[in-house]
Each structure stands twice: as structure tokens, then as C-alpha cells.
Design an enzyme around this catalytic site. Structure first.
Site, short mmCIF file in Angstrom:
data_model
loop_
_atom_site.label_atom_id
_atom_site.label_comp_id
_atom_site.label_asym_id
_atom_site.label_seq_id
_atom_site.Cartn_x
_atom_site.Cartn_y
_atom_site.Cartn_z
N GLU A 48 31.12 48.46 50.30
CA GLU A 48 30.44 49.33 51.26
C GLU A 48 30.59 48.73 52.67
O GLU A 48 30.50 47.52 52.85
CB GLU A 48 28.95 49.42 50.89
CG GLU A 48 28.16 50.36 51.78
CD GLU A 48 26.69 50.48 51.35
OE1 GLU A 48 26.15 49.51 50.77
OE2 GLU A 48 26.09 51.54 51.60
N LYS A 127 27.58 59.10 50.89
CA LYS A 127 26.44 58.55 50.14
C LYS A 127 25.33 59.59 50.02
O LYS A 127 24.86 60.15 51.03
CB LYS A 127 25.93 57.31 50.88
CG LYS A 127 24.92 56.47 50.15
CD LYS A 127 24.67 55.20 50.97
CE LYS A 127 23.84 54.18 50.26
NZ LYS A 127 23.74 52.93 51.05
N CYS A 169 26.50 52.39 46.55
CA CYS A 169 25.36 51.46 46.55
C CYS A 169 24.06 52.07 46.01
O CYS A 169 23.89 52.18 44.81
CB CYS A 169 25.17 50.85 47.93
SG CYS A 169 24.26 49.29 47.83
N1 LIG Z 1 23.35 49.49 50.93
C1 LIG Z 1 22.48 49.88 50.04
O1 LIG Z 1 22.40 51.02 49.65
C2 LIG Z 1 21.57 48.82 49.51
C3 LIG Z 1 20.88 49.20 48.23
C4 LIG Z 1 19.99 48.14 47.73
O2 LIG Z 1 19.97 47.02 48.21
C5 LIG Z 1 19.12 48.46 46.61
O3 LIG Z 1 18.31 47.61 46.24
O4 LIG Z 1 19.21 49.56 46.06
#
Ligand SMILES: NC(=O)CCC(=O)C(=O)O
Length: 297
Positions: A48, A127, A169
Site C-alpha cells: 500500500e 480501497k 489493507c
Molecule cells: N492502511 C490501513 O488500512 C491500516 C489498517 C490497519 O492498520 C488495521 O489495523 O486495520
């Protein structure tokens, strides 16, 4: 049942060390993707925000315009670099994600671009679930201060292998997305991601293994390398998990490449042993992959 993964492949997750210089990050990504391809990787994944620091104040500064597609080199140097790298590597390339600015909606997104080995764009995923959390004393982060969410499930069909789902993510925390992709026939769920030192320690590996065991598919989570001089400290620990939730490959926090050999026979073996695929009770609860699911935007 038709084979989900038509032939074995090597997956590589590049846990890239990147900094503030976008051109240097793109050049470094090229070196590492070519290194993975030289080791035989057929699908290579970047993290990411692989070509910028991760943080709300950085998104507008690093954002590129992707639409209408294809963008010019001025609009999106990263699009063109990724396309060239995929072609040079002769591999599928899931280009982590980059901040996107869309002229039509006048909004910012966190967007992943996937290219085929000829350098053609195959998929774009914005996302869907924005990373908005508040754990007092530990971490507060609100992507939604700057970003808008994407609105679709992204599945890409790789002709010689089969279907792969791409998400980003925080999307990994939403089992519905993974379940829909798996029930639509994906053999692999890929998440460029950047968990942090609080939630990474708690949930990074757990989320990867949970999505794998729920769906009996391969799962890959690809993080940036940790940089303690950066404002956001990524967890690292890029990981590939098999359909039985067993870890095939996992890095520590430093730059590196996680490799794993994926085989369709393993999916079949696991599903034969624990046949949840044929034991679902859709007369008791709904099938989330049926009904209203958005694949196109
Ligand atoms: N960049 C993100 O989306 C981080 C996501 C994250 O840390 C989580 O705990 O879920």
C-alpha cells in the site's frame, strides 16, 4: 468442480523500503520486482502507498490522475512505471496502491493498479473501507479526512491461472469482501497493506489466517518495510497463508521479498478434508455472494 488454480505459480510479496522521493521509490520498486521475477515469480505484489509516505497529509501531494484511462505520463508516472515494470518482469504486477485524484468526482482515493505481463492494465481497485480508527493512547487515524471510498469488489481473471481478488489493507477486516470473492471462484486474495505497530501486532497475521481459513483460499498481505523515521510506522511482516491457514512465508519488519509456491491441488485437498464448501446452509442464512454485489464502477 473446475480447478480454481489451473496451474502452480510462484507468488512474491515485495516488502519495499520507500521514502519521500517518488521517482526513487519507483526506481527501487523496479529493481525489487525484477529481482522477484528473476527468482521465477509469476505474480508480484507491492505494498500500500508504495511510492509515497503513508499519511493523510501526503495523499494530495502524491496523488496522480488515472482517468480517463490510460492517463498521460504527466498525469500518472506510476501507472506508466508499473506497466513498464510488469512488461520487463514478464509477470503479473499488483502495484500496491497509490493516492489517486479523480478529475470527475474531484475526490481522492487509495487505488491499486494491476498489470499483466504485457504491461496492460487489468484491474483498478479503490480501497472500499477507509482506515478510520481511534485507540486512545495508541493510534488515531482518519483516512476519510482526505480520501473517499471505492464502491466495488475487484476480481481479476488471469487467463493461465484463474481468479484473484484485490483489496487494500483495512479491507481485509471485512470478511464479506473476501467471502464474496472466494465464492465467485478466486483462488487467492491479495491485500497490499500497511498495518501499524499497534494493530499489526494484534491482528495482521490473524486477519490473513482468518480470511484463509474462512474461505479455504490462499491469502497474501504485502506491507512496506518499517521505517522508524517515518510518521507512520508500518508493521511489515508480509505474509502468505495457504488454504488451511498455515503460513507459507513471512518476513520480519525489514525490506525483503516473501515467496510462496501456490498449487490448486492444495485447495482441493483442504476442501476435501473439511468440506465447508458443500455444507453451507443458505436456507438458514443468506449467501453474501448472491444478490446485490458491485463489481463495476
Ligand atoms: N492502511 C490501513 O488500512 C491500516 C489498517 C490497519 O492498520 C488495521 O489495523 O486495520
Amino acid at each position: 468442480m473446475a480447478k480454481l488454480l489451473k496451474k502452480p505459480l510462484k507468488l512474491a510479496l515485495v516488502q519495499l523500503a520507500s521514502g519521500a522521493d517518488k521517482a526513487a521509490n519507483l526506481a527501487h520498486a523496479r529493481t525489487k520486482v525484477l529481482e522477484a521475477a528473476a527468482k521465477g515469480a509469476n505474480i508480484v505484489v507491492l505494498p500500500e502507498c508504495f511510492n509515497s509516505p503513508y499519511g493523510t497529509k501526503f495523499f494530495p501531494k502524491y496523488a496522480e490522475t488515472l482517468l480517463p484511462s490510460p492517463p498521460t505520463k504527466e498525469q500518472s508516472p506510476s501507472y506508466h512505471a508499473l506497466s513498464e515494470i510488469a512488461k520487463e518482469a514478464k509477470a503479473y504486477l499488483v502495484g500496491g496502491s497509490i493516492p489517486e485524484y479523480a478529475e470527475d468526482t474531484k475526490k481522492y482515493y487509495n487505488t491499486s493498479l494491476t498489470f499483466d505481463p504485457q504491461g496492460n492494465i487489468l484491474a483498478t481497485h479503490r480501497k472500499v473501507h477507509l482506515f478510520d480508527i481511534d485507540i486512545p493512547g495508541k493510534i488515531t487515524f482518519r483516512e476519510s479526512e482526505v480520501l473517499s471510498p471505492g464502491n466495488k469488489v475487484t476480481i481479476v481473471d488471469l487467463p493461465e491461472y484463474g481468479k484473484v481478488a484485490i483489496a487494500i489493507c483495512y479491507d481485509v477486516r471485512f470478511p464479506e469482501l473476501a467471502m464474496i470473492a472466494a465464492r465467485k471462484g478466486c483462488f487467492l486474495l491479495l491485500y497490499p497493506g500497511a498495518f501499524n505497530l499497534t494493530t499489526g501486532a494484534l491482528h495482521w497475521e490473524l486477519q490473513a489466517r482468518a480470511r484463509a481459513v474462512d474461505n479455504q483460499v490462499y491469502v497474501g498481505l504485502c506491507s512496506p518495510a518499517r521505517d522508524m523515521t517515518a510518521e507512520y510506522n508500518a508493521w511489515g511482516h508480509s505474509v502468505v497463508v495457504d488454504p488451511n491457514a498455515e503460513i507459507l512465508s513471512q518476513l520480519d519488519e525489514k525490506e525483503g521479498i516473501a515467496y510462496a509456491d501456490l498449487d490448486g491441488a492444495r485447495i482441493e485437498e483442504v476442501r476435501k478434508g473439511i468440506p465447508i464448501y458443500t455444507q453451507r446452509r443458505f436456507e438458514v442464512y443468506p449467501d453474501v455472494s448472491e444478490g446485490k454485489v458491485k463489481y463495476e464502477e
